[in-house]
Design a protein around this motif. Structure first.
Motif, short mmCIF file in Angstrom:
data_model
loop_
_atom_site.label_atom_id
_atom_site.label_comp_id
_atom_site.label_asym_id
_atom_site.label_seq_id
_atom_site.Cartn_x
_atom_site.Cartn_y
_atom_site.Cartn_z
N ARG A 6 7.68 -25.75 -44.49
CA ARG A 6 7.59 -24.64 -43.52
C ARG A 6 7.59 -25.18 -42.10
NH1 ARG A 6 5.24 -19.66 -45.79
NH2 ARG A 6 4.58 -19.08 -43.72
N LYS A 7 6.83 -26.25 -41.90
CA LYS A 7 6.77 -26.84 -40.56
C LYS A 7 8.12 -27.41 -40.15
CE LYS A 7 3.20 -29.42 -39.29
NZ LYS A 7 2.07 -30.39 -39.48
N LEU A 8 8.78 -28.05 -41.12
CA LEU A 8 10.09 -28.64 -40.83
C LEU A 8 11.09 -27.55 -40.43
CD1 LEU A 8 12.11 -31.00 -40.86
CD2 LEU A 8 12.46 -30.57 -43.30
N ILE A 9 11.07 -26.44 -41.18
CA ILE A 9 12.02 -25.36 -40.88
C ILE A 9 11.71 -24.76 -39.50
CG2 ILE A 9 12.78 -23.04 -41.57
CD1 ILE A 9 12.40 -23.98 -44.50
N ALA A 10 10.40 -24.57 -39.22
CA ALA A 10 10.01 -24.02 -37.92
C ALA A 10 10.49 -24.94 -36.79
CB ALA A 10 8.50 -23.84 -37.86
N ARG A 11 10.37 -26.24 -37.03
CA ARG A 11 10.76 -27.22 -36.02
C ARG A 11 12.28 -27.21 -35.79
NH1 ARG A 11 7.50 -31.64 -34.40
NH2 ARG A 11 8.74 -33.24 -33.38
N ILE A 12 13.02 -27.18 -36.91
CA ILE A 12 14.49 -27.16 -36.80
C ILE A 12 14.93 -25.85 -36.13
CG2 ILE A 12 16.63 -26.99 -38.13
CD1 ILE A 12 15.40 -28.99 -40.12
N ARG A 13 14.26 -24.75 -36.50
CA ARG A 13 14.61 -23.45 -35.92
C ARG A 13 14.42 -23.48 -34.40
NH1 ARG A 13 12.03 -17.77 -38.21
NH2 ARG A 13 13.03 -16.36 -36.75
N HIS A 14 13.31 -24.09 -33.99
CA HIS A 14 13.03 -24.20 -32.56
C HIS A 14 14.10 -25.05 -31.87
CE1 HIS A 14 10.75 -24.39 -28.87
NE2 HIS A 14 10.90 -25.69 -28.88
N MET A 15 14.43 -26.20 -32.48
CA MET A 15 15.44 -27.08 -31.88
C MET A 15 16.80 -26.41 -31.84
SD MET A 15 14.54 -30.79 -33.69
CE MET A 15 15.36 -31.95 -32.56
N ALA A 16 17.09 -25.58 -32.86
CA ALA A 16 18.43 -24.96 -32.96
C ALA A 16 18.60 -23.83 -31.98
CB ALA A 16 18.66 -24.47 -34.39
N SER A 21 25.70 -18.26 -29.72
CA SER A 21 27.07 -17.84 -29.48
C SER A 21 27.14 -16.35 -29.73
CB SER A 21 28.03 -18.58 -30.41
OG SER A 21 28.09 -17.95 -31.67
N THR A 22 28.15 -15.71 -29.16
CA THR A 22 28.26 -14.26 -29.34
C THR A 22 28.60 -13.92 -30.78
OG1 THR A 22 30.54 -14.45 -28.62
CG2 THR A 22 28.94 -13.76 -26.96
N ALA A 23 29.26 -14.84 -31.50
CA ALA A 23 29.65 -14.55 -32.89
C ALA A 23 28.45 -14.58 -33.83
CB ALA A 23 30.70 -15.55 -33.36
N LEU A 24 27.40 -15.33 -33.46
CA LEU A 24 26.25 -15.48 -34.34
C LEU A 24 25.26 -14.35 -34.07
CD1 LEU A 24 24.64 -17.09 -36.45
CD2 LEU A 24 23.72 -18.45 -34.56
N LEU A 25 25.23 -13.35 -34.95
CA LEU A 25 24.35 -12.20 -34.75
C LEU A 25 22.93 -12.51 -35.16
CD1 LEU A 25 26.69 -9.32 -36.02
CD2 LEU A 25 26.55 -10.36 -33.75
N ARG A 26 22.75 -13.24 -36.26
CA ARG A 26 21.42 -13.66 -36.73
C ARG A 26 21.54 -15.08 -37.26
NH1 ARG A 26 17.18 -9.77 -35.79
NH2 ARG A 26 18.43 -7.97 -35.22
N GLY A 27 20.63 -15.95 -36.80
CA GLY A 27 20.63 -17.32 -37.28
C GLY A 27 19.52 -17.54 -38.29
N ILE A 28 18.77 -18.63 -38.12
CA ILE A 28 17.69 -18.97 -39.04
C ILE A 28 16.62 -17.88 -39.01
CG2 ILE A 28 15.93 -20.73 -39.55
CD1 ILE A 28 17.78 -22.76 -38.06
N GLY A 29 16.08 -17.50 -40.19
CA GLY A 29 15.01 -16.50 -40.22
C GLY A 29 15.26 -15.36 -41.19
N ASN A 30 16.41 -15.35 -41.86
CA ASN A 30 16.68 -14.37 -42.91
C ASN A 30 17.25 -15.11 -44.12
OD1 ASN A 30 16.20 -11.44 -42.05
ND2 ASN A 30 17.17 -12.33 -40.25
N ASP A 31 17.51 -14.38 -45.20
CA ASP A 31 18.06 -15.03 -46.38
C ASP A 31 19.47 -15.53 -46.13
OD1 ASP A 31 16.09 -14.76 -48.77
OD2 ASP A 31 15.95 -12.89 -47.68
N CYS A 32 20.18 -14.89 -45.21
CA CYS A 32 21.51 -15.33 -44.80
C CYS A 32 21.61 -15.24 -43.28
CB CYS A 32 22.61 -14.41 -45.37
SG CYS A 32 22.63 -14.23 -47.15
N ALA A 33 22.49 -16.05 -42.71
CA ALA A 33 22.88 -15.83 -41.32
C ALA A 33 23.90 -14.70 -41.28
CB ALA A 33 23.49 -17.09 -40.74
#
Lengths: 318, 318
Positions: A6-16, A21-33
């Motif tokens: 969980r910590k690793l994902i939170a860290r990567i999410r923060h770094m990412a 981009s305008t094409a990316l509507l939702r990134g990390i944080g759901n079952d799919c982007a």
């Protein structure tokens, strides 16, 4: 899911989060982007595995170079189809005892390259693993019908490559010989760049009939074009552009240069450089022959031999 | 690329050719697959790592079940967003000594599930590895704006689950206890199915305010909805639908059931079954509280306790 994950994902999410981009509507944080591709485009999808002691060694490659090299494989596949990258995804298996500093450096190397080409890190997965494993996915696009395939080479087409060949393999040879090699930012082995700009230029001018990136080496990758296009090829030893420190063997069979190899009709006009990349004519396409190899190579005195695929062997197989 | 890898790719390419779709313009055989998503749709992308001795054990799971279980993770992520799957991609690292028969069975398990849901295998990558590693990518879509997120739950919403819970973890517990368990085709542990049809129905009726698939267990996955929606939740012990052989602990914390958990406004009318899946009301959403846990659980006699995330721990962490 354990706390460390969980910590690793939170860290990567923060770094990412720097990459948007305008094409990316939702990134990390759901079952799919969720991605909204440009209207009228066709999607390109490529995945590339990077496994410790197969594709890299921790004592040879700085973590930052390993992260960079993971992503360049996917970006170079997008370039090979003459596409534009949209987003990347990373599945990462890590040993429990791997220092956090290593992971941070790995992510920095990956994200710096991602930022350079405006490719947001949009998702992925994490797990524990005995050895480091990173699977990179890159999603890209082209205008409909504009992707360049391996199957379009026709007899009479000329064969071109960008840049110089064998440079990455030459460094690898030094590493195998036990030499210490500094991972300079300019190194085509440690920090290769994908030829996305040159590929775009070629697509816009509608020049290539077939294209591939040189990830496995000319003998393997030109072989793929010959197989998929059902043709054969002749190349000229004297024309092969060699990197400093490389020899003909490394230039023909060394992988991971991430240059482009493409074919174009004989009448196509190619400039000496495209987006900073030198363009070299190395041979031409012939009709397929029954028997005999798919690729012939002509020596400096005109003698002909068959060039067999003997490309990039991952470390443990060398 | 070594000969064995070329043969493996040729074999997988041949096996994958049974799965075709109009959206897949080019599959295996180029640097990228080319996909033409339905007009006006938004893309969903998910990746899931499956690593030997973390996500499966060769002596517990038949190869066919392992292939099936790899793909179901990705399909279930598409279901969680209320999407339709378009294509899958497989990155596969395999030990050099792994029997070809194992790989064939793995691919059969994966491709049988892919065929059932009309999802072509469109590409991927292969490598040698010390232990088996499979990274599955599934690409899907929804009509624009129709994807269901984790972040849409609102105070007053009711919480529902499909199917019964804890069945997969109950089998895992038996395997840990050294019991021999037959991998029946109907087993929710060995051959779970993604709730794609139920998800489609819910999307078409515009019922869910938030949704997730139960891959890690209620305590973890409902926790994700609470975090992303910035709410808390109350669930009722007596309402949790338990699989045969499962107990409350397994039903709350056991992962890999691949059922759906979703929230819906209190006034939404839910039928007792959707596409064959029983629907059970298990609790409701409250506003976020400072301090205290994100999820409260009420026992049969009304006593309240905090439900802490203690979900699916991969094998080596148990």
């Amino acid at each position: 899911m354990v706390l460390a994950e969980r910590k690793l994902i939170a860290r990567i999410r923060h770094m990412a989060e720097t990459g948007r981009s305008t094409a990316l509507l939702r990134g990390i944080g759901n079952d799919c982007a969720i991605i909204s591709p440009p209207r009228g485009s066709e999607l390109l999808v490529t995945t590339d595995l990077c496994i410790e002691d197969v594709h890299f060694r921790r004592r040879w490659h700085p973590a930052r170079s390993i992260g960079h090299r993971c992503l360049v494989r996917g970006l170079s596949d997008i370039a090979a189809m003459a596409g534009e990258p949209l987003a990347c995804f990373l599945s990462l298996g890590l040993p429990a005892k791997l220092p956090q500093a290593w992971v941070d450096e790995f992510m920095r190397g990956l994200l710096r390259l991602a930022t350079k080409f405006k490719v947001p890190l949009a998702g992925g997965d994490t797990s524990t693993a005995d050895k480091i494993v990173a699977d990179i996915l890159v999603l890209g696009y082209t205008p409909a019908g504009a992707a360049v395939l391996r199957s379009g080479a026709r007899p009479g087409d000329r064969i071109y490559v960008t840049g110089e060949l064998g440079g990455s393999a030459a460094v690898l040879k030094q590493l195998y010989a036990g030499k210490k090699v500094t991972a300079a930012r300019s190194s085509r082995h440690f920090y290769p760049l994908p030829r996305l700009q040159a590929a775009r230029w070629l697509r816009e001018k509608k020049i290539p009939s077939a294209m591939i990136d040189l990830s496995d080496g000319v003998s393997v990758d030109l072989g793929h074009i010959c197989e998929e296009s059902k043709v054969s090829a002749a190349i000229y030893e004297a024309n092969i552009p060699m990197s400093r420190g490389a020899d003909l063997q490394l230039a023909l069979h060394g992988g991971e240069d991430y240059e482009l190899l493409f074919t174009a009709p004989a009448l196509a006009k190619l400039p000496p450089k495209i987006a900073g990349a030198p363009i070299t004519l190395i041979g031409e396409i012939h009709s397929a022959r029954s028997g005999g190899g798919l690729i012939h190579i002509f020596g400096e005195s005109g003698q002909r031999r068959v060039l067999r695929p003997a490309g990039w062997q991952h470390f443990r197989q060398i």
